[in-house]
Each structure stands twice: as structure tokens, then as C-alpha cells.
Design an enzyme around this catalytic site. Structure first.
Site, PDB file in Angstrom:
ATOM      1  N   ARG A   1     -25.274 -23.955  41.481  1.00  0.00           N
ATOM      2  CA  ARG A   1     -25.142 -24.241  42.848  1.00  0.00           C
ATOM      3  C   ARG A   1     -26.035 -23.191  43.527  1.00  0.00           C
ATOM      4  O   ARG A   1     -25.462 -22.723  44.759  1.00  0.00           O
ATOM      5  CB  ARG A   1     -23.594 -23.965  43.264  1.00  0.00           C
ATOM      6  CG  ARG A   1     -22.771 -25.173  42.742  1.00  0.00           C
ATOM      7  CD  ARG A   1     -22.823 -26.337  43.544  1.00  0.00           C
ATOM      8  NE  ARG A   1     -22.154 -27.466  42.755  1.00  0.00           N
ATOM      9  CZ  ARG A   1     -20.969 -28.316  43.055  1.00  0.00           C
ATOM     10  NH1 ARG A   1     -19.993 -27.466  43.739  1.00  0.00           N
ATOM     11  NH2 ARG A   1     -20.617 -29.031  42.311  1.00  0.00           N
TER      12      ARG A   1
ATOM     13  N   THR B   1     -34.505 -22.113  25.893  1.00  0.00           N
ATOM     14  CA  THR B   1     -33.925 -20.837  25.466  1.00  0.00           C
ATOM     15  C   THR B   1     -34.967 -20.207  24.832  1.00  0.00           C
ATOM     16  O   THR B   1     -36.269 -20.799  24.814  1.00  0.00           O
ATOM     17  CB  THR B   1     -32.866 -20.872  24.716  1.00  0.00           C
ATOM     18  OG1 THR B   1     -32.194 -19.769  24.364  1.00  0.00           O
ATOM     19  CG2 THR B   1     -33.000 -21.900  23.272  1.00  0.00           C
TER      20      THR B   1
ATOM     21  N   ARG C   1     -33.464 -18.092  36.112  1.00  0.00           N
ATOM     22  CA  ARG C   1     -32.466 -19.432  36.050  1.00  0.00           C
ATOM     23  C   ARG C   1     -31.109 -18.896  35.779  1.00  0.00           C
ATOM     24  O   ARG C   1     -30.376 -19.769  36.084  1.00  0.00           O
ATOM     25  CB  ARG C   1     -33.092 -20.276  34.793  1.00  0.00           C
ATOM     26  CG  ARG C   1     -32.910 -19.617  33.554  1.00  0.00           C
ATOM     27  CD  ARG C   1     -33.290 -20.728  32.491  1.00  0.00           C
ATOM     28  NE  ARG C   1     -34.578 -20.951  32.307  1.00  0.00           N
ATOM     29  CZ  ARG C   1     -34.998 -21.458  31.231  1.00  0.00           C
ATOM     30  NH1 ARG C   1     -34.305 -21.786  30.106  1.00  0.00           N
ATOM     31  NH2 ARG C   1     -36.517 -21.909  31.104  1.00  0.00           N
ATOM     32  N   HIS C   2     -30.902 -17.648  35.256  1.00  0.00           N
ATOM     33  CA  HIS C   2     -29.484 -17.419  35.103  1.00  0.00           C
ATOM     34  C   HIS C   2     -29.164 -15.917  35.897  1.00  0.00           C
ATOM     35  O   HIS C   2     -28.669 -15.915  36.692  1.00  0.00           O
ATOM     36  CB  HIS C   2     -28.929 -17.475  33.930  1.00  0.00           C
ATOM     37  CG  HIS C   2     -29.620 -17.371  32.809  1.00  0.00           C
ATOM     38  ND1 HIS C   2     -30.422 -15.844  32.581  1.00  0.00           N
ATOM     39  CD2 HIS C   2     -30.077 -17.754  31.690  1.00  0.00           C
ATOM     40  CE1 HIS C   2     -30.984 -16.000  31.388  1.00  0.00           C
ATOM     41  NE2 HIS C   2     -31.101 -17.238  30.805  1.00  0.00           N
TER      42      HIS C   2
ATOM     43  N   GLY D   1     -24.233 -15.552  22.518  1.00  0.00           N
ATOM     44  CA  GLY D   1     -24.085 -16.207  23.931  1.00  0.00           C
ATOM     45  C   GLY D   1     -23.609 -17.533  24.020  1.00  0.00           C
ATOM     46  O   GLY D   1     -22.366 -17.783  24.200  1.00  0.00           O
ATOM     47  N   HIS D   2     -24.365 -18.437  23.921  1.00  0.00           N
ATOM     48  CA  HIS D   2     -24.187 -19.788  23.852  1.00  0.00           C
ATOM     49  C   HIS D   2     -22.862 -20.261  23.516  1.00  0.00           C
ATOM     50  O   HIS D   2     -22.233 -21.180  24.178  1.00  0.00           O
ATOM     51  CB  HIS D   2     -25.301 -20.688  23.744  1.00  0.00           C
ATOM     52  CG  HIS D   2     -25.360 -22.206  24.082  1.00  0.00           C
ATOM     53  ND1 HIS D   2     -25.078 -23.157  23.115  1.00  0.00           N
ATOM     54  CD2 HIS D   2     -25.580 -22.555  25.343  1.00  0.00           C
ATOM     55  CE1 HIS D   2     -25.312 -24.333  23.594  1.00  0.00           C
ATOM     56  NE2 HIS D   2     -25.279 -23.865  24.890  1.00  0.00           N
TER      57      HIS D   2
ATOM     58  N   ARG E   1     -34.636 -13.178  33.410  1.00  0.00           N
ATOM     59  CA  ARG E   1     -35.915 -13.798  33.015  1.00  0.00           C
ATOM     60  C   ARG E   1     -36.577 -13.908  34.300  1.00  0.00           C
ATOM     61  O   ARG E   1     -36.335 -13.552  35.424  1.00  0.00           O
ATOM     62  CB  ARG E   1     -35.521 -15.277  32.827  1.00  0.00           C
ATOM     63  CG  ARG E   1     -34.951 -15.623  31.397  1.00  0.00           C
ATOM     64  CD  ARG E   1     -34.590 -17.024  31.381  1.00  0.00           C
ATOM     65  NE  ARG E   1     -35.636 -17.858  31.157  1.00  0.00           N
ATOM     66  CZ  ARG E   1     -36.745 -18.523  30.285  1.00  0.00           C
ATOM     67  NH1 ARG E   1     -36.118 -18.062  29.063  1.00  0.00           N
ATOM     68  NH2 ARG E   1     -37.736 -18.780  30.562  1.00  0.00           N
TER      69      ARG E   1
ATOM     70  N   HIS F   1     -29.286 -15.525  17.959  1.00  0.00           N
ATOM     71  CA  HIS F   1     -29.573 -16.652  18.343  1.00  0.00           C
ATOM     72  C   HIS F   1     -29.060 -17.892  17.642  1.00  0.00           C
ATOM     73  O   HIS F   1     -29.159 -17.995  16.360  1.00  0.00           O
ATOM     74  CB  HIS F   1     -31.031 -17.053  18.362  1.00  0.00           C
ATOM     75  CG  HIS F   1     -31.794 -17.943  19.528  1.00  0.00           C
ATOM     76  ND1 HIS F   1     -31.615 -19.046  19.380  1.00  0.00           N
ATOM     77  CD2 HIS F   1     -32.091 -17.492  20.701  1.00  0.00           C
ATOM     78  CE1 HIS F   1     -31.931 -19.588  20.746  1.00  0.00           C
ATOM     79  NE2 HIS F   1     -32.460 -18.571  21.513  1.00  0.00           N
ATOM     80  N   GLY F   2     -28.331 -18.720  18.481  1.00  0.00           N
ATOM     81  CA  GLY F   2     -27.582 -19.718  17.721  1.00  0.00           C
ATOM     82  C   GLY F   2     -26.496 -19.609  17.159  1.00  0.00           C
ATOM     83  O   GLY F   2     -25.833 -20.502  16.300  1.00  0.00           O
TER      84      GLY F   2
ATOM     85  N   ASN G   1     -23.357 -12.070  24.962  1.00  0.00           N
ATOM     86  CA  ASN G   1     -24.762 -12.342  25.998  1.00  0.00           C
ATOM     87  C   ASN G   1     -23.937 -13.217  27.136  1.00  0.00           C
ATOM     88  O   ASN G   1     -23.345 -14.198  26.805  1.00  0.00           O
ATOM     89  CB  ASN G   1     -25.768 -13.084  25.268  1.00  0.00           C
ATOM     90  CG  ASN G   1     -26.889 -13.500  26.224  1.00  0.00           C
ATOM     91  OD1 ASN G   1     -26.638 -13.915  27.440  1.00  0.00           O
ATOM     92  ND2 ASN G   1     -28.076 -13.500  25.707  1.00  0.00           N
TER      93      ASN G   1
ATOM     94  N   ASP H   1     -25.420 -14.629  29.917  1.00  0.00           N
ATOM     95  CA  ASP H   1     -26.297 -15.350  30.583  1.00  0.00           C
ATOM     96  C   ASP H   1     -25.751 -16.458  31.357  1.00  0.00           C
ATOM     97  O   ASP H   1     -25.911 -16.900  32.401  1.00  0.00           O
ATOM     98  CB  ASP H   1     -27.545 -15.636  29.833  1.00  0.00           C
ATOM     99  CG  ASP H   1     -28.593 -14.497  29.609  1.00  0.00           C
ATOM    100  OD1 ASP H   1     -28.249 -13.314  30.178  1.00  0.00           O
ATOM    101  OD2 ASP H   1     -29.493 -14.625  28.676  1.00  0.00           O
ATOM    102  N   HIS H   2     -24.877 -17.192  30.287  1.00  0.00           N
ATOM    103  CA  HIS H   2     -24.533 -18.723  30.632  1.00  0.00           C
ATOM    104  C   HIS H   2     -23.322 -18.601  31.629  1.00  0.00           C
ATOM    105  O   HIS H   2     -23.175 -19.658  32.297  1.00  0.00           O
ATOM    106  CB  HIS H   2     -24.562 -19.477  29.751  1.00  0.00           C
ATOM    107  CG  HIS H   2     -25.625 -19.913  28.883  1.00  0.00           C
ATOM    108  ND1 HIS H   2     -26.906 -20.098  29.414  1.00  0.00           N
ATOM    109  CD2 HIS H   2     -26.151 -19.658  27.472  1.00  0.00           C
ATOM    110  CE1 HIS H   2     -27.964 -20.044  28.445  1.00  0.00           C
ATOM    111  NE2 HIS H   2     -27.573 -19.719  27.293  1.00  0.00           N
TER     112      HIS H   2
END
Ligand code: PXP
Length: 242
Positions: free
Chosen positions: A18, A102, A51-52, A214-215, A47, A192-193, A7, A9-10
Site C-alpha cells: 500500500r 528474489t 521494494r520492501h 525469511g520467506h 534493495r 535462501h529458501g 529476515n 524483508d517480507h
């Protein structure tokens, strides 16, 4: 073999800090790095609050992603139109709340069966496969089957955060959920996580076919780059001994 969905996204989160005014970080470059390191799929969440990931990212990856593209999305008419237009390999329906940090909790398929079935059927008629991001709850799994989902993605976030006996109980819920999902003919995904330690364990979930991470990967990449992080995760996932 359990497939690894990365993922990204981040990576877009960093750019959007920015306002998207910088040409870096180059999302497509990191997508290619992930694939080179062993990612079987790229996952993005467009989303509603943007936001990303932005619409341009979806356009770019729909055209250039070298492996399956998994689009996480709210079950909304706006997203239905975009998915039909850009045709990712998978659409994963997720719940969305504006204030959340999240994706918190799973999709309530049971309470939205009619709408989710309609949306799933529409996208499947375009050749897109459907997964539903749900809690390991047997009623939600039966409901996912009724709406015709190709896969369930089990929410591992709670299990990751819990400790001791409650963690063991949540693991048992995940196991029962995976077994029922498989019995009903749906593919079992999880996410997730997940970090290296939890991936070491989740790979023993019965019938698991795919994880989406992802994260942790993006954070871990600060040490020695995304290629090394994805490679470590892939190795963790594919080595049978824990
Ligand atoms: N799967 C789904 C459905 C998600 O919504 C997310 C978070 O975007 C993930 C997997 C990845 O979670 P994490 O970023 O915590 O690895």
C-alpha cells in the site's frame, strides 16, 4: 550452536503493497517478537528498487534492533555510504537485478574481486563484518578468501528446489564449499529458501555457524503468529536429532 538470523524483508513487503501509507505492520514490533522467540540476528535487504525495506527501516533498526543487525546489500557506492553511516554488525554483499523475484544466484566475487575487496576493507575499517552470498563454488570461495571476507553465506536456494540425485549432488557441493570456507578461516553461513524440512537437514552442514531465513517464516506466521514460527525454527535448528 547455529545462529538464527530472521529476515524481516517480507513484513515490509506487506506494508509497501500500500505504498507504505499504513502504520502497520509495525516492523519493530515483529523484530522484537522474533528476538523474544529466539532470533540471534535480524537480517534486512535494502534493495536499490526499495521494494520492501526502506531507508527509514534501516535507520530505525540501526538504533533499536536488540540483536546483531545484518544488512544485505549490493556492492554499490550508495550502499557503501549508508552502511558506513548506520553501521550494522554485518554487511552481506548480494547480487541485485531489477527484474528478479528474489536474490537469484550468488555474487560473482571472482569477476569483481577488486571492487569487493575495496568495499569490504572500507567497511571492515569501521568495525563491520563482511559476508559474501555465493553459490557453493570452490573458485568463488577462494576468491572470497582473497578479498578478505569474514564469512561466506552459501546459497541454498538451488538445493532446496532440486529433487532426487541432483539434490544429493548439490548437497555435496554445499558440503565441499563449507569445508573449504572453514579451512580458509571464514565463517560458514547459509540461506535462501529454507523451510523447516530443509533446516532439519542444513543444520548438519559441516562448520555451519548461521542461517538466515525469511520467506518461510513470514508465510508460516500466518498460521499462529511470528513468535510461534520463529520458536519452531529455532527448536528445529538447535535440536541435534533429525
Ligand atoms: N540470505 C540472503 C543473502 C538472501 O538474499 C535472502 C533473501 O533475501 C535470504 C538469506 C533469505 O531467503 P528466504 O527469504 O528465501 O528465506
Amino acid at each position: 550452536m547455529i545462529r538464527l538470523g530472521v529476515n524481516v524483508d517480507h513484513i515490509a513487503t506487506l506494508r509497501q503493497l500500500r505504498g507504505g501509507s499504513t502504520p502497520y505492520p509495525d516492523l519493530l514490533f515483529y523484530v522484537k517478537e522474533s528476538v523474544r522467540a529466539g532470533a540471534d540476528q535480524i537480517t534486512i535487504h535494502l534493495r536499490e528498487d526499495r521494494r520492501h525495506i526502506q531507508l527509514n527501516d534501516l535507520k530505525l533498526l540501526a538504533k533499536n534492533c536488540p540483536v546483531n543487525l545484518n544488512l544485505e546489500m549490493a556492492a554499490s557506492s550508495e550502499m557503501l555510504k549508508l552502511a558506513k553511516k548506520y553501521k550494522p554488525t554485518w554487511c552481506c554483499f548480494v547480487p541485485e537485478k531489477r527484474q528478479e523475484l528474489t536474490t537469484e544466484g550468488g555474487l560473482d566475487v571472482l569477476r569483481n574481486e577488486k571492487k569487493i575487496k575495496l568495499y569490504a576493507e572500507k567497511l571492515q575499517s569501521f568495525g563491520i563484518e563482511i559476508s559474501l552470498f555465493i553459490e557453493p563454488n570452490l573458485e568463488q570461495i577462494r576468491s572470497s578468501y582473497r578479498v578478505g571476507a569474514d564469512a561466506i553465506e552459501l546459497h541454498t536456494g538451488k538445493w532446496v528446489l532440486l529433487k532426487g540425485r541432483r539434490k544429493q549432488l548439490e548437497w555435496r557441493r554445499l558440503v565441499e564449499a563449507a569445508k573449504l570456507g572453514h579451512k580458509l578461516g571464514m565463517r560458514v553461513h547459509a540461506g535462501h529458501g529454507l523451510d523447516l524440512m530443509h533446516t532439519q537437514k542444513i543444520k548438519f552442514l559441516p562448520f555451519l555457524r548461521e542461517v538466515n531465513i525469511g520467506h518461510f517464516l513470514i508465510c508460516d506466521s500466518l498460521k499462529d503468529g511470528l513468535f510461534a514460527s520463529v520458536q519452531r525454527m529455532k527448536k528445529t535448528l538447535t535440536t541435534r536429532k533429525s
